[in-house]
Write an enzyme that holds these catalytic residues in place. Structure first.
Site, PDB file in Angstrom:
ATOM      1  N   PHE A 290       0.632  -1.344  -0.033  1.00  0.00           N
ATOM      2  CA  PHE A 290       0.070  -0.098  -0.074  1.00  0.00           C
ATOM      3  C   PHE A 290       0.745   1.422   0.006  1.00  0.00           C
ATOM      4  O   PHE A 290       1.891   1.337   0.551  1.00  0.00           O
ATOM      5  CB  PHE A 290      -0.784   0.039   1.174  1.00  0.00           C
ATOM      6  CG  PHE A 290      -1.854  -0.861   1.217  1.00  0.00           C
ATOM      7  CD1 PHE A 290      -3.328  -0.586   0.546  1.00  0.00           C
ATOM      8  CD2 PHE A 290      -1.945  -1.952   2.069  1.00  0.00           C
ATOM      9  CE1 PHE A 290      -4.185  -1.591   0.590  1.00  0.00           C
ATOM     10  CE2 PHE A 290      -3.053  -2.977   1.970  1.00  0.00           C
ATOM     11  CZ  PHE A 290      -3.882  -2.730   1.185  1.00  0.00           C
ATOM     12  N   ASP A 291       0.527   2.384  -0.720  1.00  0.00           N
ATOM     13  CA  ASP A 291       1.073   3.486  -0.583  1.00  0.00           C
ATOM     14  C   ASP A 291       0.441   4.363   0.799  1.00  0.00           C
ATOM     15  O   ASP A 291      -0.668   3.710   1.072  1.00  0.00           O
ATOM     16  CB  ASP A 291       0.740   4.559  -1.834  1.00  0.00           C
ATOM     17  CG  ASP A 291       0.909   5.889  -1.715  1.00  0.00           C
ATOM     18  OD1 ASP A 291       2.035   6.326  -1.333  1.00  0.00           O
ATOM     19  OD2 ASP A 291       0.079   6.655  -1.983  1.00  0.00           O
ATOM     20  N   LYS A 292       0.989   5.244   1.094  1.00  0.00           N
ATOM     21  CA  LYS A 292       0.178   5.823   2.432  1.00  0.00           C
ATOM     22  C   LYS A 292      -0.930   6.804   1.961  1.00  0.00           C
ATOM     23  O   LYS A 292      -2.042   6.578   2.258  1.00  0.00           O
ATOM     24  CB  LYS A 292       1.293   6.265   3.302  1.00  0.00           C
ATOM     25  CG  LYS A 292       0.625   6.969   4.525  1.00  0.00           C
ATOM     26  CD  LYS A 292       1.621   7.456   5.492  1.00  0.00           C
ATOM     27  CE  LYS A 292       2.053   8.881   5.272  1.00  0.00           C
ATOM     28  NZ  LYS A 292       0.965   9.876   5.405  1.00  0.00           N
TER      29      LYS A 292
END
Length: 920
Positions: A573-575
């Site tokens: 996941f990207d944040k």
């Protein structure tokens, strides 16, 4: 594909098997959609043009030429151009050709038709009531008597009806709905909300992709149809020639028989004679057994025609197999067996259509979300003109009434209402929208007031058009399993046919009785050689899975990616904007060294971040607006550029300005000039989970520092925990510092060792590459270990492209959406979990279908060699297995709450007692 590919200047051919649609990319300067249609119809495919991209492009060219003559600049139309040197296409238009169904052709003109749009308001409108309305319309033959389209919307409780008021008024329609149905009036409170005739709402000449035979005013003439309508008291004309069969056909029509894909009279007669021949077989009545020949006579010709066309193409398919089996049984004087093959296979296409109709309907509902027309406001006079949506241009104002679809993406400039976005997001909850709010094309105004929308995107670039393109493309991208099934069928069928030929020829050398017995067995093997159960159920299963995800607002680009979703074992996941909402708040802003005032620092931040697409940029711009900071009109901004993973830079009024993170200012050497107190403040902000940024001027140093915070999505923790409990490893990569990265990771439940911070785009790409495994190939039954990347920004695009499955948040950057394999239209992470689970269910269902189909064929083959099998049992098992596996695939679609056939019949039979229905 081979036939279409014969034409020069055709660059790509894609086929949606489930919806029988062909997509062709071509150069319209050298070939037309009609040329392609004619090429296919030479082989009698019976195809019609659904959308003519070349005609639409030509229309835009003419419009541009007219604008040029008037001195207008005009916009360069999108469409097909060709590189003169290479001859390669650039943005080639697409013709959509429909196979085997009646769809109107050509692009929409600007000419007004005789039809108007009226709106009924029904307070009790629901799924069940919608079914009843449809049945009443069909029972009264309204779709052949002045109504070309009706569109109910449950959220707004409205029914929009396009009708020719010279033939049937909206009051006629309302009166019919209000007639007593089984002793009670279901539509007593139904009222006319908009009378299109009274308000002069003439519609464009557009047949809504219905068959041209359904456009009443265009076929028989308005006077003739009006006379017919009046002579029958508002009901459809009586056809005395079919009086005996009229009621029985129409009584079943709401359930599919008697409609476009219903049973023909010849197949029904074939079935009657087949039943009689089977009775003759068991009663040893020779006369009844001979009736099997009549069953063959009525049932076999449609199949034989298809077989002949296939043989002309030098191919051999299931139609050829069944014709061979039926004629062979006739030659052996096994008339009841020949009748079984003829009738049961002839009816199988209808049964297949019934079994898979729900899946096609789900896909069609998505594809038909785009509005056909818009209420364009003349900005000089204020008059409203109803035009085709293709006529709209950026900057136009459109009037959107209660129950109307918004024609294209835009911004509300007047009014306040509720908008139903379920068509895009899958969520049924309506959202309140006010002046200044953005709205998407294809969504519906379900409030009680009208709104005026300024168009901000062309129809082709609107959210609903992008969604439709993704859905159409997804069903043409076939999975490895589908390709494997096709390859198996291509090798399996010839092998079994070869065995059947040997069984039907060699035994005759050992006597007539032996030859007859083994020839019959050979014909049974020919029937068993048909791979329909596999070749039909597999694409149906993938289509059902794609439709199910699309209905939830998740667009998966093809069966291959849907299958890959079911094999995901690691997710990155990207944040920002993925695990978090991407809606930052400015927590603190400090000026440094007294070099610039707070308002000047905010002014420079607004100038620098204005062109940026990062979610943080909008926060800084809005902070400046909130403090009433104005940007001088004479401000000079040159060489604005993004520094990947660090920030932005530009030359403002001759000064080189930088805005970015700690990494950027350490590289520039400015961070070291900060005092210990200022560095400590930055570390404190970072430890508290905030994102820390700086603004500096080359030669001057850092002039300000700020902190912003972003909240985790409310569903993120539950989704992450579910993924981990399901055995999927979860990672997080971010360009932010360790403080905010660790804070969000702890909040959503990602293990600390799986978190990486201060990553540039190339760092994310390398990390993704390090987690990729080689276990991607193999059969459907082999274990795979695939990697998913989920992000939303431009800096995530390389990693999205490198991962086995790239997932983009719908609110993210357009580049990420284009590169990704899966798009979450409303950025809800619960949809990600649903798509993974759907992928798993698709894989399980396909495995079930393959095992069941193969096992059934093995059993029949064994029984054949044991002498325990007949042609009747063989064809029945083949059709039965095909239906069972198709229905098993369709279970992936969410269930509906519509009326059952039995309940719908109760409402429609009332009308058949007063008039027979004309068969069409």
């Amino acid at each position: 594909k081979k036939l279409a590919g014969k034409k020069a200047h055709i660059y790509k051919v894609s086929i949606n098997i489930t919806n029988r649609t062909v997509f062709v990319e071509y150069n319209p300067d050298h070939v037309t959609a009609t040329d392609i249609q004619n090429e296919l119809n030479k082989e009698r495919f019976g195809c019609t043009i659904k959308r003519d991209g070349g005609a639409i492009l030509e229309k835009k060219r003419r419009k541009k030429a007219e604008q040029a003559k008037k001195g207008g600049a005009g916009n360069m139309p999108s469409g097909s151009t060709v590189d003169e040197e290479s001859g390669t296409p650039v943005n080639s238009p697409t013709a959509v050709v429909k196979i085997g169904t009646v769809i109107s052709a050509g692009d929409r003109g600007t000419r007004s038709s005789s039809f108007v749009e009226s709106t009924l308001f029904e307070p009790s409108l629901s799924d069940d009531v919608v079914e009843i309305v449809g049945d009443i319309f069909y029972s009264n033959d309204f779709l052949n008597s002045g109504i070309r389209h009706f569109s109910p919307n449950i959220a707004s409780k409205t029914i929009k009806i396009e009708h020719n008021p010279k033939i049937i008024s909206i009051q006629n329609v309302l009166d019919t709905l209000k007639e007593d149905i089984i002793g009670r009036s279901m539509f007593a409170e139904c009222t006319i909300l908009v009378d299109g005739q009274r308000e002069g709402l003439l519609l464009p000449d557009n047949p809504h992709n219905y068959g041209q035979n359904l456009i009443a005013g265009e076929q028989d003439g308005e006077e003739g149809l009006r006379a017919k309508f009046a002579s029958t008291g508002g009901l459809s004309p009586i056809s005395s020639s079919v009086k005996a069969f009229g009621k029985s056909f129409r009584w079943f029509r709401p359930c599919g028989i008697g409609t476009q894909h219903g049973l023909s009279t010849s197949i029904i007669l074939s079935g009657i004679f087949w039943v009689l021949s089977v009775i003759g077989h068991f009663t040893e009545n020779v006369l009844l057994m001979y009736l099997g020949l009549l069953s063959v006579f009525f049932g076999l010709p449609p199949v034989a025609k298809k077989a002949f066309r296939t043989l002309r193409r030098k191919q051999f398919d299931s139609n050829c197999m069944m014709v061979t089996a039926a004629l062979g049984a006739v030659a052996l004087q096994e008339y009841d067996e020949a009748a079984s093959v003829s009738f049961l296979f002839a009816i199988s296409e209808f049964l297949e259509d019934r079994a898979t109709r729900k899946g096609r309907k789900a896909l069609d509902e998505i594809i038909n979300m785009r509005p056909d027309h818009a209420n364009l406001i003349d900005q000089d006079t204020g008059d409203i003109d109803i035009v085709a949506v293709d006529e709209l241009e950026i900057g136009d104002l459109v009037n959107v009434r209660m129950g109307d679809k918004i024609p294209s993406d835009g911004v509300i400039v007047e009014g306040e209402t509720q908008i139903d976005e379920s068509s895009l997001t899958g969520e049924s909850m309506s959202l309140n929208k006010v002046v200044g709010d953005a709205v998407s094309g294809g969504t519906i105004n379900v409030g009680r007031t009208r709104i005026i929308v300024r168009i901000t995107a062309s129809v082709e670039d609107s959210a609903v058009s992008r969604l439709i393109r993704l859905v159409e493309e997804s069903n043409t991208n076939r999975s490895p399993t589908e390709q494997l099934v096709d390859a198996f069928a291509r090798s399996y069928t010839p092998s079994v046919i070869a065995v059947a030929i040997l069984m039907s020829t060699l035994p005759w050398f050992f006597g007539v009785e032996v030859g007859r017995r083994w020839t019959l067995n050979g014909l049974i093997i020919v029937v068993i050689a048909c791979p329909c159960a596999l070749t039909i159920s597999t694409p149906v299963t993938y289509a059902a899975g794609l439709a199910a995800t699309a209905q939830k607002g998740v667009i998966v680009k093809g069966g291959a990616k849907l299958e890959a979703l079911g094999n995901v074992k690691k997710i990155i996941f990207d944040k920002t904007g993925t695990l978090t909402e991407g809606k930052f708040k400015l927590i603190d802003l400090k000026t440094i060294g007294g070099k610039k005032s707070r308002s000047k620092v905010l002014e420079l931040l607004a100038i620098m971040e204005g062109p940026s697409s990062h979610p943080l940029a909008a926060t800084l711009v809005n902070a400046a607006k909130d403090e009433d900071v104005k940007i001088p009109k004479d401000t000079s901004v040159l060489s604005h550029s993004t520094l990947k993973g660090e920030g932005v830079t530009a030359i403002v009024n001759g000064q080189e300005i930088y805005v970015g993170n700690v990494r950027l200012f350490k590289r520039l050497g400015m961070y070291d000039d900060l005092s210990n107190e200022e560095k400590e403040r930055a570390n404190t902000w970072n430890d508290e989970g905030a994102t820390v940024g700086f603004i500096g001027i080359m030669g001057v140093g850092v002039i300000g520092m700020f902190s912003v915070a972003d909240a985790a999505r409310k569903e993120a923790r539950e989704i992450v925990n579910t993924l981990i409990n399901d055995g999927i490893e979860v990672f997080m990569l971010t360009g932010d510092g360790s403080g905010p990265a660790g804070s969000i990771a702890a909040e959503v439940g990602i293990p600390k060792e799986n978190v990486r911070s201060q990553y540039k785009p190339e760092d994310k790409l390398h990390h993704v590459a390090s987690l990729l495994t080689s276990s991607k190939q193999g059969s459907l039954f082999s274990e795979k270990n695939l990697l998913m990347m989920c992000g939303d920004g431009v800096n995530d695009a390389p990693a999205l492209a490198a991962a086995d499955v790239g997932v983009a948040m719908g609110e993210g950057a357009s580049l990420a959406l284009e590169i990704s394999d899966v798009t979450l239209m409303d950025s809800n992470l619960s949809k990600l979990l649903f798509s993974i689970q759907t992928g798993m269910r698709v894989i399980t269902t396909v495995k079930e279908n393959i095992c069941f189909s193969v096992a059934a064929k093995i059993i029949v083959i064994v029984l054949t060699f044991m002498g325990k099998m007949t042609l009747l049992a063989a064809i029945a098992s083949d059709v039965g297995v095909m239906l069972l596996v198709s229905l098993n695939g369709m279970k992936l679609l969410p269930g509906g709450s519509g009326l059952s056939c039995r309940r719908r019949q109760r409402y429609t039979t009332v009308f058949q007692e007063s008039a027979d229905i004309e068969l069409v």
